[in-house]
Design an enzyme around this catalytic site. Structure first.
Site, short mmCIF file in Angstrom:
data_model
loop_
_atom_site.label_atom_id
_atom_site.label_comp_id
_atom_site.label_asym_id
_atom_site.label_seq_id
_atom_site.Cartn_x
_atom_site.Cartn_y
_atom_site.Cartn_z
N ILE A 99 38.14 6.35 27.25
CA ILE A 99 37.08 6.95 26.43
C ILE A 99 36.11 5.84 26.02
O ILE A 99 36.52 4.80 25.53
CB ILE A 99 37.70 7.59 25.17
CG1 ILE A 99 38.55 8.79 25.59
CG2 ILE A 99 36.64 8.00 24.17
CD1 ILE A 99 39.33 9.38 24.44
N CYS A 100 34.82 6.09 26.23
CA CYS A 100 33.81 5.08 25.89
C CYS A 100 33.78 4.87 24.38
O CYS A 100 33.63 5.81 23.60
CB CYS A 100 32.44 5.52 26.37
SG CYS A 100 31.12 4.50 25.68
N VAL A 101 33.86 3.60 23.98
CA VAL A 101 33.95 3.29 22.54
C VAL A 101 32.67 3.66 21.79
O VAL A 101 32.72 4.24 20.70
CB VAL A 101 34.34 1.81 22.30
CG1 VAL A 101 33.31 0.85 22.89
CG2 VAL A 101 34.52 1.54 20.82
N ALA B 220 32.47 7.33 21.52
CA ALA B 220 33.56 7.82 20.67
C ALA B 220 33.26 7.58 19.19
O ALA B 220 33.53 8.44 18.35
CB ALA B 220 34.87 7.13 21.05
#
Lengths: 134, 130
Positions: free
Chosen positions: B77-79, B82
């Site tokens: 998941i892209c930080v 997110a």
């Protein structure tokens, strides 16, 4: 590993959805990986490059100045589709003047934007290794 | 073939995650290698364990977790995406002073470089979204 040709295709208006801004974040991070990077602006994506953007009325961050930094990230090939501009009553004069400095020619300033037809852009796309769509 | 899959839309609102799941599962069954599945934009919402779909519907999130466990998949998941949308693991909760986590089993939060690396390392990057 050999360098790959990365193409980031921007198809949407800059505001209204977050795709344009998050696409730009990918391009900026991706620049550190030293691949052969191109960007393309088609459909409503051409609005992303409009000059004189003012977002004060919609309380959104105006990220359009970021495009002028792309040259510093060695993103020097920015394709703009001619038909998309025409369909929206726009010309190159409506867009920011994006440039990059050519290290091999004593840092001569060169245009980043390449105005291409739909057919020409299809050929450019066909020559890519990795396509990102936003 | 070595593949990286990118999911750009959230669960239920959009079919992209369903299609990506079915594609990933089918690719694995055919013997292809999934280098990584990267969740971007609203796609990060596929990684919250707090979703509670009706019992007669598919559980999009749990399905990803199960597929990951069975096949040792790397679900990233892209930080940045997110943080905007409130997908939190323990590290993020600590860094940003949040009082809870919601990340689903099998997912991890990391940077956009993981997506770029997927493009470099894989034979194909397959994108699901509008």
């Amino acid at each position: 590993m050999a360098t790959k040709k990365f193409m980031y295709v921007n198809r949407r208006a800059p505001y209204g959805t977050i795709y344009a801004w998050e696409a730009l974040e990918v391009v900026l991070i991706g620049a550190a990986f030293e691949q052969d990077v191109s960007m393309a602006f088609v459909d409503d994506g051409v609005f992303q490059l409009m000059k004189g953007q003012d977002t004060a009325g919609i309380d959104m961050k105006n990220f359009s100045p970021t495009y002028s930094a792309l040259g510093d990230y060695e993103v020097t090939k920015i394709y703009v589709e001619k038909e998309s501009l025409e369909e929206r009553g726009l010309t190159l004069d409506d867009l920011q003047h994006l440039v990059w400095e050519d290290e091999d020619e004593d840092w001569a300033e060169k245009d980043s934007i390449r105005l291409v037809s739909r057919a020409e852009l299809a050929e450019v796309f066909a020559g890519q290794d990795v396509m990102f769509n936003f | 073939m070595k593949l990286t899959v990118q999911v750009n839309e959230g669960p239920y609102q959009h079919q992209a995650s369903d299609s990506a799941y079915h594609f990933t599962k089918a690719a694995l069954e055919k013997g292809h290698e999934i280098f990584r599945v990267f969740f971007y934009h609203d796609g990060v919402n596929n990684g919250t364990r707090l979703t509670t779909p009706p019992q007669d519907d598919r559980n999009v999130v749990a399905r990803w977790s199960e597929l990951a466990e069975k096949n040792d998949l790397d679900l990233v998941i892209c930080v940045a995406a997110a943080q905007r949308r409130g997908i939190v693991d323990e590290g993020e909760a600590e860094r940003n002073g949040k009082d809870a986590t919601n990340i689903a089993p099998g997912f991890r939060i990391s940077g956009l470089g993981q997506l770029i690396e997927g493009g470099i390392q894989s034979d194909r990057l397959v994108v699901f979204g509008d």
